[in-house]
Design a protein around this motif. Structure first.
Motif, PDB file in Angstrom:
ATOM      1  N   ALA A  76       0.861  -1.180   0.000  1.00 27.05           N
ATOM      2  CA  ALA A  76       0.000   0.000   0.000  1.00 27.05           C
ATOM      3  C   ALA A  76       0.900   1.233   0.000  1.00 27.05           C
ATOM      4  O   ALA A  76       1.929   1.261   0.659  1.00 27.05           O
ATOM      5  CB  ALA A  76      -0.892   0.000   1.231  1.00 27.05           C
ATOM      6  N   LEU A  77       0.513   2.262  -0.748  1.00 29.93           N
ATOM      7  CA  LEU A  77       1.322   3.472  -0.842  1.00 29.93           C
ATOM      8  C   LEU A  77       0.569   4.649  -0.252  1.00 29.93           C
ATOM      9  O   LEU A  77      -0.646   4.716  -0.311  1.00 29.93           O
ATOM     10  CB  LEU A  77       1.670   3.764  -2.302  1.00 29.93           C
ATOM     11  CG  LEU A  77       2.459   2.677  -3.022  1.00 29.93           C
ATOM     12  CD1 LEU A  77       2.684   3.069  -4.473  1.00 29.93           C
ATOM     13  CD2 LEU A  77       3.782   2.426  -2.333  1.00 29.93           C
ATOM     14  N   GLY A  78       1.296   5.592   0.285  1.00 25.22           N
ATOM     15  CA  GLY A  78       0.739   6.775   0.910  1.00 25.22           C
ATOM     16  C   GLY A  78       1.571   7.099   2.128  1.00 25.22           C
ATOM     17  O   GLY A  78       2.688   6.611   2.270  1.00 25.22           O
ATOM     18  N   ASP A  79       1.074   7.934   3.007  1.00 26.15           N
ATOM     19  CA  ASP A  79       1.816   8.275   4.218  1.00 26.15           C
ATOM     20  C   ASP A  79       2.049   7.036   5.075  1.00 26.15           C
ATOM     21  O   ASP A  79       1.204   6.152   5.160  1.00 26.15           O
ATOM     22  CB  ASP A  79       1.045   9.302   5.050  1.00 26.15           C
ATOM     23  CG  ASP A  79       0.969  10.663   4.382  1.00 26.15           C
ATOM     24  OD1 ASP A  79       1.715  10.904   3.417  1.00 26.15           O
ATOM     25  OD2 ASP A  79       0.156  11.479   4.838  1.00 26.15           O
ATOM     26  N   VAL A  80       3.239   6.988   5.700  1.00 22.60           N
ATOM     27  CA  VAL A  80       3.552   5.970   6.689  1.00 22.60           C
ATOM     28  C   VAL A  80       3.588   6.701   8.017  1.00 22.60           C
ATOM     29  O   VAL A  80       4.520   7.456   8.297  1.00 22.60           O
ATOM     30  CB  VAL A  80       4.907   5.280   6.403  1.00 22.60           C
ATOM     31  CG1 VAL A  80       5.237   4.285   7.494  1.00 22.60           C
ATOM     32  CG2 VAL A  80       4.881   4.611   5.033  1.00 22.60           C
ATOM     33  N   ASN A  81       2.542   6.534   8.808  1.00 28.01           N
ATOM     34  CA  ASN A  81       2.407   7.293  10.048  1.00 28.01           C
ATOM     35  C   ASN A  81       3.153   6.643  11.194  1.00 28.01           C
ATOM     36  O   ASN A  81       3.519   5.474  11.141  1.00 28.01           O
ATOM     37  CB  ASN A  81       0.928   7.477  10.386  1.00 28.01           C
ATOM     38  CG  ASN A  81       0.264   8.416   9.400  1.00 28.01           C
ATOM     39  OD1 ASN A  81       0.787   9.482   9.095  1.00 28.01           O
ATOM     40  ND2 ASN A  81      -0.875   8.009   8.871  1.00 28.01           N
ATOM     41  N   GLY A  82       3.386   7.433  12.246  1.00 33.40           N
ATOM     42  CA  GLY A  82       4.075   6.944  13.425  1.00 33.40           C
ATOM     43  C   GLY A  82       3.432   5.677  13.946  1.00 33.40           C
ATOM     44  O   GLY A  82       2.216   5.546  13.956  1.00 33.40           O
ATOM     45  N   GLY A  83       4.249   4.708  14.331  1.00 32.90           N
ATOM     46  CA  GLY A  83       3.752   3.422  14.813  1.00 32.90           C
ATOM     47  C   GLY A  83       3.713   2.365  13.730  1.00 32.90           C
ATOM     48  O   GLY A  83       3.733   1.183  14.018  1.00 32.90           O
ATOM     49  N   ALA A  84       3.693   2.785  12.463  1.00 28.84           N
ATOM     50  CA  ALA A  84       3.708   1.825  11.346  1.00 28.84           C
ATOM     51  C   ALA A  84       5.148   1.451  11.029  1.00 28.84           C
ATOM     52  O   ALA A  84       6.080   2.214  11.292  1.00 28.84           O
ATOM     53  CB  ALA A  84       3.038   2.425  10.123  1.00 28.84           C
ATOM     54  N   GLU A  85       5.335   0.256  10.472  1.00 25.18           N
ATOM     55  CA  GLU A  85       6.657  -0.219  10.073  1.00 25.18           C
ATOM     56  C   GLU A  85       6.623  -0.644   8.620  1.00 25.18           C
ATOM     57  O   GLU A  85       5.695  -1.314   8.192  1.00 25.18           O
ATOM     58  CB  GLU A  85       7.069  -1.434  10.899  1.00 25.18           C
ATOM     59  CG  GLU A  85       7.195  -1.199  12.365  1.00 25.18           C
ATOM     60  CD  GLU A  85       7.574  -2.468  13.123  1.00 25.18           C
ATOM     61  OE1 GLU A  85       7.783  -3.519  12.478  1.00 25.18           O
ATOM     62  OE2 GLU A  85       7.655  -2.398  14.345  1.00 25.18           O
ATOM     63  N   VAL A  86       7.655  -0.242   7.873  1.00 29.47           N
ATOM     64  CA  VAL A  86       7.852  -0.749   6.518  1.00 29.47           C
ATOM     65  C   VAL A  86       9.237  -1.383   6.518  1.00 29.47           C
ATOM     66  O   VAL A  86      10.237  -0.693   6.707  1.00 29.47           O
ATOM     67  CB  VAL A  86       7.773   0.366   5.454  1.00 29.47           C
ATOM     68  CG1 VAL A  86       8.000  -0.220   4.066  1.00 29.47           C
ATOM     69  CG2 VAL A  86       6.443   1.079   5.519  1.00 29.47           C
ATOM     70  N   ILE A  87       9.275  -2.688   6.343  1.00 33.71           N
ATOM     71  CA  ILE A  87      10.530  -3.429   6.348  1.00 33.71           C
ATOM     72  C   ILE A  87      10.611  -4.185   5.032  1.00 33.71           C
ATOM     73  O   ILE A  87       9.688  -4.922   4.686  1.00 33.71           O
ATOM     74  CB  ILE A  87      10.605  -4.391   7.546  1.00 33.71           C
ATOM     75  CG1 ILE A  87      10.488  -3.593   8.856  1.00 33.71           C
ATOM     76  CG2 ILE A  87      11.903  -5.197   7.507  1.00 33.71           C
ATOM     77  CD1 ILE A  87      10.364  -4.434  10.094  1.00 33.71           C
ATOM     78  N   ALA A  88      11.712  -3.972   4.298  1.00 35.49           N
ATOM     79  CA  ALA A  88      11.850  -4.589   2.980  1.00 35.49           C
ATOM     80  C   ALA A  88      13.278  -5.056   2.762  1.00 35.49           C
ATOM     81  O   ALA A  88      14.226  -4.455   3.274  1.00 35.49           O
ATOM     82  CB  ALA A  88      11.467  -3.580   1.899  1.00 35.49           C
ATOM     83  N   GLY A  89      13.424  -6.107   1.986  1.00 31.42           N
ATOM     84  CA  GLY A  89      14.754  -6.589   1.620  1.00 31.42           C
ATOM     85  C   GLY A  89      15.396  -5.714   0.568  1.00 31.42           C
ATOM     86  O   GLY A  89      16.610  -5.729   0.396  1.00 31.42           O
ATOM     87  N   GLU A  90      14.602  -4.946  -0.132  1.00 33.07           N
ATOM     88  CA  GLU A  90      15.092  -4.071  -1.200  1.00 33.07           C
ATOM     89  C   GLU A  90      14.819  -2.614  -0.819  1.00 33.07           C
ATOM     90  O   GLU A  90      14.903  -2.257   0.336  1.00 33.07           O
ATOM     91  CB  GLU A  90      14.406  -4.431  -2.525  1.00 33.07           C
ATOM     92  CG  GLU A  90      14.670  -5.857  -2.987  1.00 33.07           C
ATOM     93  CD  GLU A  90      16.103  -6.102  -3.432  1.00 33.07           C
ATOM     94  OE1 GLU A  90      16.759  -5.137  -3.883  1.00 33.07           O
ATOM     95  OE2 GLU A  90      16.560  -7.246  -3.338  1.00 33.07           O
ATOM     96  N   ASN A  91      14.446  -1.798  -1.792  1.00 31.05           N
ATOM     97  CA  ASN A  91      14.212  -0.367  -1.589  1.00 31.05           C
ATOM     98  C   ASN A  91      12.848  -0.092  -0.972  1.00 31.05           C
ATOM     99  O   ASN A  91      11.935  -0.904  -1.087  1.00 31.05           O
ATOM    100  CB  ASN A  91      14.284   0.363  -2.937  1.00 31.05           C
ATOM    101  CG  ASN A  91      15.602   0.149  -3.631  1.00 31.05           C
ATOM    102  OD1 ASN A  91      16.655   0.174  -3.007  1.00 31.05           O
ATOM    103  ND2 ASN A  91      15.548  -0.064  -4.925  1.00 31.05           N
TER     104      ASN A  91
END
Length: 108
Positions: free
Chosen positions: A31-46
Motif C-alpha cells: 500500500a502506498l501513501g503516508d507511513v504514520n508513526g507506529g507503522a513499520e515498513v521493512i523490505a529486503g530491497e528499496n
C-alpha cells in the motif's frame, strides 16, 4: 486497478487491507501513501513512500547494502538500511534519497 485479479483483498470500506507492516495480502504488492508513526515498513530491497514517512523504515533488511529509502518528506528520528542506523535530527523534505556510502547512511 483490477485488484481482484491480483488477489489483493479490500476491507469493508473498500480500502486495501494491510497488516501492521503495510504488506497487502499479495506478496510484493504494498500500500502506498503516508507511513504514520507506529507503522513499520521493512523490505529486503528499496522503500519508496509516496507521501510522508513518519514510521519505521528499514530497507535492505536482509543485509542488502545497495537498498535505498525515498519519500516526499522524512519526519522520523532514525532510518535503517541493511545493518546501519542513522539518527535524523529534523524533518527532511524535497524528496530525499537515503543510501549507504562509505559504510554510513547519507541523505541526499
Amino acid at each position: 486497478l483490477n485488484l481482484h485479479n491480483a488477489n489483493v483483498e479490500l476491507d469493508s470500506r473498500g480500502f486495501i487491507k494491510v497488516n501492521e507492516k503495510l504488506e497487502t495480502t499479495t506478496k510484493n504488492i504494498w500500500a502506498l501513501g503516508d507511513v504514520n508513526g507506529g507503522a513499520e515498513v521493512i523490505a529486503g530491497e528499496n522503500i519508496v513512500v509516496l507521501g510522508v514517512l513518519r514510521g519505521l523504515a528499514h530497507a535492505g533488511a536482509n543485509g542488502n547494502v545497495m537498498a535505498m529509502i525515498s519519500a516526499n518528506f522524512i519526519d522520523v528520528t532514525q532510518i535503517r538500511i541493511a545493518n546501519l542506523v542513522r539518527e535524523v535530527g529534523e524533518k527532511v523534505d524535497k524528496c530525499p534519497i537515503c543510501k549507504i556510502e562509505k559504510n554510513e547512511i547519507i541523505i541526499l
